[in-house]
Design a protein around this motif. Structure first.
Motif, PDB file in Angstrom:
ATOM      1  N   LEU A   1      -1.067  73.643 124.318  1.00 26.97           N
ATOM      2  CA  LEU A   1      -0.770  75.085 124.269  1.00 26.97           C
ATOM      3  C   LEU A   1      -1.640  75.771 123.207  1.00 26.97           C
ATOM      4  O   LEU A   1      -2.251  76.821 123.468  1.00 26.97           O
ATOM      5  CB  LEU A   1       0.719  75.281 123.954  1.00 26.97           C
TER       6      LEU A   1
ATOM      7  N   ALA B   1      -5.213  76.010 124.253  1.00 27.65           N
ATOM      8  CA  ALA B   1      -5.434  77.078 125.232  1.00 27.65           C
ATOM      9  C   ALA B   1      -5.389  78.449 124.569  1.00 27.65           C
ATOM     10  O   ALA B   1      -6.149  79.347 124.923  1.00 27.65           O
ATOM     11  CB  ALA B   1      -4.378  76.990 126.331  1.00 27.65           C
ATOM     12  N   LEU B   2      -4.496  78.604 123.574  1.00 26.23           N
ATOM     13  CA  LEU B   2      -4.400  79.897 122.883  1.00 26.23           C
ATOM     14  C   LEU B   2      -5.643  80.181 122.044  1.00 26.23           C
ATOM     15  O   LEU B   2      -6.070  81.324 121.920  1.00 26.23           O
ATOM     16  CB  LEU B   2      -3.168  79.911 121.967  1.00 26.23           C
ATOM     17  N   ALA B   3      -6.197  79.128 121.448  1.00 27.79           N
ATOM     18  CA  ALA B   3      -7.334  79.316 120.532  1.00 27.79           C
ATOM     19  C   ALA B   3      -8.670  79.073 121.229  1.00 27.79           C
ATOM     20  O   ALA B   3      -9.701  78.977 120.564  1.00 27.79           O
ATOM     21  CB  ALA B   3      -7.183  78.378 119.338  1.00 27.79           C
ATOM     22  N   GLN B   4      -8.649  78.982 122.547  1.00 31.53           N
ATOM     23  CA  GLN B   4      -9.874  78.727 123.327  1.00 31.53           C
ATOM     24  C   GLN B   4     -10.957  79.767 123.009  1.00 31.53           C
ATOM     25  O   GLN B   4     -10.688  80.977 123.038  1.00 31.53           O
ATOM     26  CB  GLN B   4      -9.523  78.809 124.815  1.00 31.53           C
TER      27      GLN B   4
ATOM     28  N   LEU C   1      -0.697  76.839 114.192  1.00 32.17           N
ATOM     29  CA  LEU C   1       0.167  77.181 115.319  1.00 32.17           C
ATOM     30  C   LEU C   1       1.068  76.011 115.713  1.00 32.17           C
ATOM     31  O   LEU C   1       2.216  76.198 116.099  1.00 32.17           O
ATOM     32  CB  LEU C   1      -0.674  77.592 116.540  1.00 32.17           C
TER      33      LEU C   1
ATOM     34  N   LEU D   1       5.837  74.038 114.523  1.00 32.29           N
ATOM     35  CA  LEU D   1       6.692  73.839 115.705  1.00 32.29           C
ATOM     36  C   LEU D   1       7.026  72.369 115.953  1.00 32.29           C
ATOM     37  O   LEU D   1       7.857  72.055 116.809  1.00 32.29           O
ATOM     38  CB  LEU D   1       6.011  74.429 116.953  1.00 32.29           C
TER      39      LEU D   1
ATOM     40  N   ALA E   1       7.637  76.213 129.305  1.00 33.35           N
ATOM     41  CA  ALA E   1       6.941  77.404 128.788  1.00 33.35           C
ATOM     42  C   ALA E   1       5.475  77.393 129.215  1.00 33.35           C
ATOM     43  O   ALA E   1       4.934  78.421 129.656  1.00 33.35           O
ATOM     44  CB  ALA E   1       7.051  77.457 127.273  1.00 33.35           C
TER      45      ALA E   1
ATOM     46  N   VAL F   1       3.564  80.220 131.527  1.00 36.42           N
ATOM     47  CA  VAL F   1       2.521  81.115 130.976  1.00 36.42           C
ATOM     48  C   VAL F   1       1.105  80.630 131.297  1.00 36.42           C
ATOM     49  O   VAL F   1       0.137  81.242 130.838  1.00 36.42           O
ATOM     50  CB  VAL F   1       2.678  81.285 129.436  1.00 36.42           C
TER      51      VAL F   1
ATOM     52  N   LEU G   1      -2.596  82.222 130.218  1.00 40.11           N
ATOM     53  CA  LEU G   1      -3.530  81.521 129.336  1.00 40.11           C
ATOM     54  C   LEU G   1      -4.890  81.381 130.012  1.00 40.11           C
ATOM     55  O   LEU G   1      -5.922  81.435 129.356  1.00 40.11           O
ATOM     56  CB  LEU G   1      -2.980  80.139 128.972  1.00 40.11           C
TER      57      LEU G   1
END
Lengths: 230, 245
Positions: free
Chosen positions: A158, A161-164, A176, A180, A218, A222, A226
């Protein structure tokens, strides 16, 4: 004479397996996770006693906790490894081939989980040799290893993919992911303790499983968003 | 945006004054004495932190659904407020902890999970900061805003799952609240005051975000080079030549 019928598109499962295999082959060539990050983790386990003192009973107590902290911190580096980065051209090819973004992320998560399991397996003998921890109730650890590997792999996928495509990817990714991973750390350290003191280790396993499941759902929900960010 | 217009700050000031009076008039705790009055500030800050992150979650989901910039602004503004109130709750808890537990910081599950929640949302803000493109920023932070909320129930339930120094919930729990009626009234008024203050802060921050976007757009427009700007006019005068020849 008629043109040959086009080959049927591979199933989503087949696509996911192939993508995971591709990631593992790349890692086999690059050796980033097991030949660089794993020795780095072993060095960290070696250095901790120099910082806290070589008191054998204390180290025996600290060993399991330190092992899981190192697995989580360095495991994030495994999930954010350079060989797991896809360029815009590779992503475009996957899109043109009709690979669903969820399948792409699932393939990445499976490959990450396999690597993290190997990473855990490499570091486990190191912590046993260096710290000589109490191993009562060790069979309970058998489900903990894959569950923690899966949880960290999903969170790392995750974050990746967010910081791609971002310049700060390697610095931002751990920020990130690591906070978690708290339920993973708690579950992993509490399962053997609960087994030792006759408590309920299954509840801690359930907590890790719940996090894994929640993150997997999740990501599934999403994944398309992404994909647009990539 | 006219959420209650000018009445909101007036209502906030009024309720805050009532909350201060109620907190002052409430009886002191039998064991902790006057020190317990910190509860009327510490608990509401923690509540507002939860509320802020819940608003971030809702606005993130709304953005993913409707793609309206307003929801992105609300999500980001609320996360900023949440980080502030979480930090404040930790600081106030530390001030309360020193005389009661004897230490500024303890490895209590509630304290540790709250600190972790603080860093989760610091990560959210860092993710926004690191993404310059507004659309990609909104999309990425909306996804993370949804996932990050998993930490909030963990913080709330930590005192139930692990019995440690921090007391278990007294109001938000199954069954009747285990607290004196006057204390509960003062606490609820204080919670209302802090919630209204949060709305004031959120509204101001969203307005600031709108203004910032307007300024950025204006600057981008001003800095845009006109067509043909790269072509330089010959400077005849400097070379000693007449331009009208």
């Amino acid at each position: 004479m008629t043109a040959p019928a086009p080959a049927p598109a591979p199933s989503a499962l087949r696509q996911g397996v192939e993508l995971a295999r591709k990631d593992l082959v790349l890692e086999l060539r690059a050796g980033e996770a097991l030949r660089v990050t794993a020795p780095f983790g072993a060095v960290a386990l070696l250095l901790i006693p120099l910082g806290v003192g070589s008191d054998v009973p204390l180290l025996r107590q600290l060993g399991p906790g330190m092992y899981w902290v190192i697995v989580l911190l360095f495991g994030v580096l495994v999930t954010l490894r350079q060989s797991a980065v896809e360029g815009p051209a590779q992503l475009a090819v996957l899109r043109l081939c009709g690979v669903h973004p969820g399948v792409r992320l699932a393939g990445r998560a499976v490959a990450n989980a396999v690597l993290l399991l190997a990473f855990e397996a490499v570091l486990a003998p190191v912590v046993i040799i260096l710290y000589d921890p109490e191993l009562t109730g060790w069979p309970w650890l058998l489900p903990v290893f894959p569950l923690v590997a899966a949880g960290l792999a999903l969170l790392g996928t995750l974050a990746n993919a967010l910081a791609q495509g971002m310049a700060q990817r390697t610095a931002l990714g751990p920020l990130l992911v690591v906070p978690l991973t708290l339920p993973l750390l708690l579950g992993a350290t509490q399962v053997p303790q609960a087994a030792r003191y006759g408590s309920q280790p299954a509840l801690w396993l359930l907590m890790i499983f719940t996090l894994d499941f929640a993150v997997a759902v999740a990501i599934g929900l999403v994944a398309r968003h992404l994909e647009e960010s990539a | 945006m006219t959420l209650f217009g000018r009445r909101l700050p007036i209502a906030t000031a009024l309720v805050t004054a009532i909350a201060i009076a109620a907190a002052t008039l409430a009886p002191p705790d039998q064991l902790q004495g006057e020190l317990q009055r910190l509860m009327y500030v510490h608990v509401p800050t923690a509540w507002v932190a939860y509320l802020s992150f819940a608003v971030t979650l809702a606005a993130s989901v709304a953005w993913l659904w409707r793609r309206t910039p307003r929801f992105d602004r609300i999500a980001a503004s609320s996360a900023e407020a949440g980080v502030f109130f979480t930090g404040l709750a930790i600081a106030l808890g530390s001030v309360w902890g020193k005389p009661t537990w004897g230490v500024w910081w303890t490895w209590d599950p509630r304290v540790v999970t709250t600190a972790v929640m603080f860093f989760v949302y610091v990560g959210y803000l860092a993710l926004r900061q690191a993404t310059p493109d507004p659309l990609a920023r909104a999309r990425r932070s909306a996804v993370f805003g949804v996932v990050a909320f998993v930490q909030v129930p963990i913080v709330h339930m930590s005192v139930v799952w692990w019995r440690a120094l921090h007391q278990p919930p007294t109001v938000l729990k199954p069954g009747a609240p285990t607290i004196d009626g006057r204390m509960l009234t003062a606490l609820l008024i204080s919670v209302l005051a802090f919630s209204l203050f949060y709305l004031v802060v959120l509204r101001a921050r969203v307005r600031l975000a709108v203004r910032t976007e307007e300024v950025e757009a204006a600057l981008a427009e001003r800095d845009q080079e006109p067509a043909g700007n790269a072509v330089l006019a010959p400077q005849w005068e400097k070379k000693g030549l007449r331009a009208d020849v």
